[in-house]
Design a protein around this motif. Structure first.
Motif, mmCIF file in Angstrom:
data_model
loop_
_atom_site.group_PDB
_atom_site.id
_atom_site.type_symbol
_atom_site.label_atom_id
_atom_site.label_comp_id
_atom_site.label_asym_id
_atom_site.label_seq_id
_atom_site.Cartn_x
_atom_site.Cartn_y
_atom_site.Cartn_z
ATOM 1 N N GLY A 1 27.995 -12.530 -0.513
ATOM 2 C CA GLY A 1 27.900 -12.164 -1.918
ATOM 3 C C GLY A 1 28.278 -10.712 -2.118
ATOM 4 O O GLY A 1 28.383 -9.950 -1.151
ATOM 5 N N PRO A 2 28.465 -10.310 -3.366
ATOM 6 C CA PRO A 2 28.852 -8.921 -3.670
ATOM 7 C C PRO A 2 27.839 -7.924 -3.107
ATOM 8 O O PRO A 2 26.631 -8.051 -3.378
ATOM 9 C CB PRO A 2 28.864 -8.886 -5.201
ATOM 10 N N ASP B 1 23.479 -18.248 -5.314
ATOM 11 C CA ASP B 1 24.387 -18.909 -4.369
ATOM 12 C C ASP B 1 25.831 -18.423 -4.541
ATOM 13 O O ASP B 1 26.688 -18.738 -3.712
ATOM 14 C CB ASP B 1 24.367 -20.428 -4.565
ATOM 15 N N ALA B 2 26.092 -17.690 -5.606
ATOM 16 C CA ALA B 2 27.445 -17.211 -5.848
ATOM 17 C C ALA B 2 27.887 -16.282 -4.729
ATOM 18 O O ALA B 2 27.169 -15.345 -4.364
ATOM 19 C CB ALA B 2 27.512 -16.480 -7.184
ATOM 20 N N ALA B 3 29.057 -16.558 -4.196
ATOM 21 C CA ALA B 3 29.557 -15.784 -3.057
ATOM 22 C C ALA B 3 30.938 -16.300 -2.689
ATOM 23 O O ALA B 3 31.392 -17.325 -3.228
ATOM 24 C CB ALA B 3 28.623 -15.932 -1.851
ATOM 25 N N VAL B 4 31.570 -15.609 -1.763
ATOM 26 C CA VAL B 4 32.750 -16.164 -1.106
ATOM 27 C C VAL B 4 32.239 -16.942 0.100
ATOM 28 O O VAL B 4 31.485 -16.399 0.917
ATOM 29 C CB VAL B 4 33.733 -15.072 -0.666
ATOM 30 N N TYR B 5 32.637 -18.192 0.183
ATOM 31 C CA TYR B 5 32.195 -19.059 1.270
ATOM 32 C C TYR B 5 33.317 -19.174 2.313
ATOM 33 O O TYR B 5 34.462 -19.470 1.968
ATOM 34 C CB TYR B 5 31.834 -20.434 0.725
ATOM 35 N N TYR B 6 32.937 -18.937 3.550
ATOM 36 C CA TYR B 6 33.884 -18.987 4.660
ATOM 37 C C TYR B 6 33.478 -20.096 5.630
ATOM 38 O O TYR B 6 32.294 -20.263 5.929
ATOM 39 C CB TYR B 6 33.887 -17.676 5.438
ATOM 40 N N CYS B 7 34.464 -20.814 6.131
ATOM 41 C CA CYS B 7 34.150 -21.753 7.196
ATOM 42 C C CYS B 7 34.608 -21.167 8.527
ATOM 43 O O CYS B 7 35.493 -20.299 8.567
ATOM 44 C CB CYS B 7 34.798 -23.113 6.969
ATOM 45 N N ASN B 8 33.989 -21.621 9.577
ATOM 46 C CA ASN B 8 34.474 -21.257 10.901
ATOM 47 C C ASN B 8 34.378 -22.450 11.826
ATOM 48 O O ASN B 8 33.720 -23.443 11.526
ATOM 49 C CB ASN B 8 33.764 -20.014 11.460
ATOM 50 N N ALA B 9 35.087 -22.355 12.923
ATOM 51 C CA ALA B 9 35.107 -23.435 13.898
ATOM 52 C C ALA B 9 35.277 -22.843 15.295
ATOM 53 O O ALA B 9 36.058 -21.899 15.474
ATOM 54 C CB ALA B 9 36.239 -24.410 13.602
#
Length: 121
Positions: free
Chosen positions: A40-41, A89-97
């Motif tokens: 989030g910010p 919940d506002a945010a940039v959501y990143y996935c990883n693997a």
């Protein structure tokens, strides 16, 4: 190389739902854990949820009961179903693997570019 591409972010009203997807492609031999993080910010990146290759999940306390993580191993894709969204919940959501690109090599973590989730109150 391995690429992770997220999709599904957007603007939603508080209480609403969104489903994020993250597809991995490229030189993939196997994928161990996959996960979602958010930033989030003005905040540090934090863990939201993870899922192992056999389906064991782990969710942050702040999202338990509202978010569900799942994956389709055949498609190398991880999902995040988000219900009951809150402004926090506002945010940039990143996935990883955690990906092994060849047999016998050490897996490494790859990240997507992020997708914005905005929640209006």
């Amino acid at each position: 190389q391995v690429q992770l591409v997220e999709s599904g972010g957007g603007l939603v009203q508080a209480g609403g739902s969104l489903t994020l997807s993250c597809a991995a492609s490229g030189s993939i031999f196997s994928i161990n854990a996959m996960g979602w993080y958010r930033q989030g910010p003005g905040k540090q990146r934090e863990l939201v949820a993870t899922i192992t290759s056999d389906g064991s999940t782990n969710l942050a306390d702040s999202v338990k009961g509202r978010f569900t993580i799942s994956r389709d191993n055949a498609k190398n894709t991880v999902y995040l179903q988000m219900n009951g969204l809150k402004p926090e919940d506002a945010a940039v959501y990143y996935c990883n693997a955690n990906v092994k690109t060849r047999w016998g090599t050490t897996p490494r973590v790859y990240w997507g570019q992020g997708t914005q989730v905005t929640v209006s109150s």
